[in-house]
Write a protein that holds these residues in place. Structure first.
Motif, PDB file in Angstrom:
ATOM      1  N   GLY A   1      42.670  -6.650 -39.881  1.00 52.37           N
ATOM      2  CA  GLY A   1      43.398  -5.415 -40.142  1.00 52.37           C
ATOM      3  C   GLY A   1      42.487  -4.202 -40.072  1.00 52.37           C
ATOM      4  O   GLY A   1      41.489  -4.134 -40.790  1.00 52.37           O
TER       5      GLY A   1
ATOM      6  N   ASP B   1      42.489  -6.508 -35.049  1.00 52.16           N
ATOM      7  CA  ASP B   1      43.794  -5.951 -35.375  1.00 52.16           C
ATOM      8  C   ASP B   1      44.782  -6.356 -34.282  1.00 52.16           C
ATOM      9  O   ASP B   1      44.443  -6.331 -33.095  1.00 52.16           O
TER      10      ASP B   1
ATOM     11  N   CYS C   1      43.016  -7.436 -44.769  1.00 47.70           N
ATOM     12  CA  CYS C   1      43.388  -6.022 -44.899  1.00 47.70           C
ATOM     13  C   CYS C   1      44.574  -5.747 -43.983  1.00 47.70           C
ATOM     14  O   CYS C   1      44.683  -4.671 -43.383  1.00 47.70           O
ATOM     15  N   ASP C   2      45.444  -6.736 -43.854  1.00 49.17           N
ATOM     16  CA  ASP C   2      46.464  -6.738 -42.805  1.00 49.17           C
ATOM     17  C   ASP C   2      47.858  -6.365 -43.298  1.00 49.17           C
ATOM     18  O   ASP C   2      48.864  -6.809 -42.742  1.00 49.17           O
ATOM     19  N   GLY C   3      47.924  -5.522 -44.336  1.00 55.77           N
ATOM     20  CA  GLY C   3      49.177  -4.890 -44.690  1.00 55.77           C
ATOM     21  C   GLY C   3      50.143  -5.725 -45.502  1.00 55.77           C
ATOM     22  O   GLY C   3      49.867  -6.866 -45.884  1.00 55.77           O
TER      23      GLY C   3
ATOM     24  N   SER D   1      51.041  -9.391 -44.768  1.00 54.31           N
ATOM     25  CA  SER D   1      49.753 -10.040 -44.541  1.00 54.31           C
ATOM     26  C   SER D   1      49.850 -11.525 -44.160  1.00 54.31           C
ATOM     27  O   SER D   1      50.409 -12.347 -44.889  1.00 54.31           O
TER      28      SER D   1
END
Length: 511
Positions: free
Chosen positions: A10, A33, A162-164, A167
């Motif tokens: 991310g 990403d 860190c992928d929202g 996730s």
């Protein structure tokens, strides 16, 4: 097989800041990403004072302030006119070098972070997805899907999700994400416009119809509109156009739309993951917690996660600390996330509530109370301290000890400033260091010199007392500038015991 110290999944602000901090500390990172390019639209706008303080460690603060927009005041509207004005120019004066509200949109923010990361030789690997991962004896083995469709096995010591909010890392860890979704549909629009509400200040409509906030941007006549979609329109949120929402509130504030640059709708969630760490995998930012946009806390909290984890990972990976230092990440950050979600939930519910009582509170009581609050320095200061995140602390946590003056272990070091300068200059380096305000012992000076631990001794001044700092004791500061030890004595054995108890072996690493 490609190997790195930390695989970051991310490349939003949280992942980029983590990559930057680790790179500065000499850690090999790989950041991927699934998107093909950085975002060109965003909802996150505010960069809080605490984030700017920490950005000094990466020489980022000046760039954000120079290219962003400083908001002079917040104006509150009812029935077609402004009814209250809250000055923001120096609302936190004396508390921080950044005593204002800074608007710097997330898309610009990301471009700045990407440029700085490339200076370390690190590029975001775009159109690259994490498919699965498993923990091995000494690390993590991750399966990636590359832009050409090929698979690759990546080896790393640690993995950072860190992928929202959706996730993949969190789902793979089977970590629950309890909370809920607000019923309101929100829209965000980037526009060029004119009118009284386009004067470079923040404007919020409190009327009983649609909620609307007009956020100023650095470019003259450009603003970000954030509002609610109510009544039957909310049922067709996926197909809404700007023309479908630009009615009551926008007309009430007399905003003359000249051009819509982009527009989107979204729902707001309030959730906190049950765990921020499982073995060698960590959750940060929206992957760990999501909450309402009230107060502009989301992006800043994710950045705080990244900074908290970065120095700990660097210490462990460089051999300067045992792995149990990483145990402190979850309790320090999850406590704040839970408190933040609860707080923003209450405010958000008040702001967006419908019904006669809610309308009365917003349209009658709020216009009376806001000017009274603005008139009192204590209320302005309380508001700024809360929103700016300078009161965020890690008191009672494992890495925090002692009290000296009004400062506890776990507190952010107070900023003290007068005509002779301030006490934050040495904090630009993300290292362990000791601050003394007044006098210290020869033993402390000799011990710090022997162990290569930077020691800053400031001659006592009234500004230090005003800031709540204790005289002639010492403060051991963590690399993220939070106080590890607040101590009234000048005995270096206190520091020696602390490092021994927490299995921290290397005190000073020159980044």
């Amino acid at each position: 097989m490609n190997r790195s110290d930390v695989l970051i999944v991310g490349a939003g602000p949280t992942g980029l800041v983590l990559a930057l901090w680790l790179s500065k500390l000499g850690i090999r990172v790989r950041i991927i990403d699934k998107t093909s390019a950085p975002g060109t639209t965003s909802r996150a706008l505010a960069v809080q004072a605490r984030t700017l303080e920490l950005y000094r460690q990466l020489d980022l603060a000046d760039a954000v302030v120079q290219n962003g927009h400083r908001v002079a005041a917040a104006n509150f509207w009812v029935k077609g006119g402004p009814v209250a004005r809250l000055p923001l120019t120096a609302v936190g004066e004396g508390l921080t070098p950044y005593s204002f509200l800074e608007i710097y949109p997330q898309d610009q923010h990301e471009r700045l972070l990407i440029t700085r990361l490339e200076a370390f030789g690190i590029k975001v690997e775009r159109s690259t997805e994490l498919e699965s991962f498993e923990e091995t004896g000494d690390g993590v083995s991750a399966q990636l899907r590359l832009p050409d469709g090929q698979q690759e096995i990546c080896q790393a010591c640690y993995l950072a999700g860190c992928d929202g909010a959706r996730s993949i890392v969190r789902k793979a860890l089977d970590t629950d994400f309890p909370g809920g979704t607000y019923q309101q549909i929100f829209y965000v629009a980037d526009v060029h416009a004119s009118g009284e509400a386009l004067n470079g200040e923040l404007h919020v409509d409190l009327d009983e119809a649609d909620f609307l906030a007009v956020f100023p941007m650095a470019e003259q006549g450009r603003a970000r509109l954030i509002g609610t979609v109510r009544d039957e329109r909310a049922e067709q949120s996926e197909n809404l156009r700007f023309e479908d929402v630009s009615n009551h509130a926008i007309q009430s504030m007399n905003v003359q739309i000249e051009r819509v640059n982009w527009f989107s709708t979204y729902r707001v969630h309030h959730r906190v993951a049950d765990h921020f760490r499982t073995g060698r995998a960590f959750l940060l930012g929206d992957a760990a917690h999501v909450h309402s946009p009230v107060g502009g806390q989301g992006m800043n909290t994710g950045i705080g996660d990244a900074i908290n984890l970065a120095w700990k990972l660097a210490a462990v990976l460089s051999g300067g600390a045992e792995t149990r230092l990483l145990d402190s990440y979850e309790p320090e950050r999850i406590a704040f996330a839970r408190k933040l979600v609860a707080t923003t939930d209450r405010v958000f519910s008040l702001v967006t509530a419908q019904g006669p009582m809610a309308d009365l509170l917003r349209t009658r009581l709020a216009p009376l109370l806001i000017p009274k609050m603005a008139a009192f320095e204590t209320s302005r200061e309380f508001l700024f301290r809360t929103v700016s995140q300078i009161t965020l602390n890690y008191r009672t946590m494992a890495l925090s000890a002692g009290v000296a003056g009004h400062v506890h272990g776990g507190d952010r070091l107070p900023w003290a400033h007068d005509g002779e300068g301030d006490n934050y200059e040495s904090l630009k380096q993300p290292v362990w260091q000791v601050h003394v305000y007044g006098d210290t012992s020869d033993e402390m000076i000799a011990w710090c010199l022997e162990h290569h631990l930077p020691l800053q001794v400031f001659a006592w001044r009234p500004a230090f007392e005003a800031a709540g700092l204790g005289r002639n004791g010492f403060y051991l500061l963590r690399p993220d500038t939070y106080v590890a030890i607040a101590e009234n004595s000048s005995d270096p054995k206190v520091i020696e015991r602390y490092f021994r108890d927490h299995a921290i072996r290397t005190f000073f690493t020159n980044p």
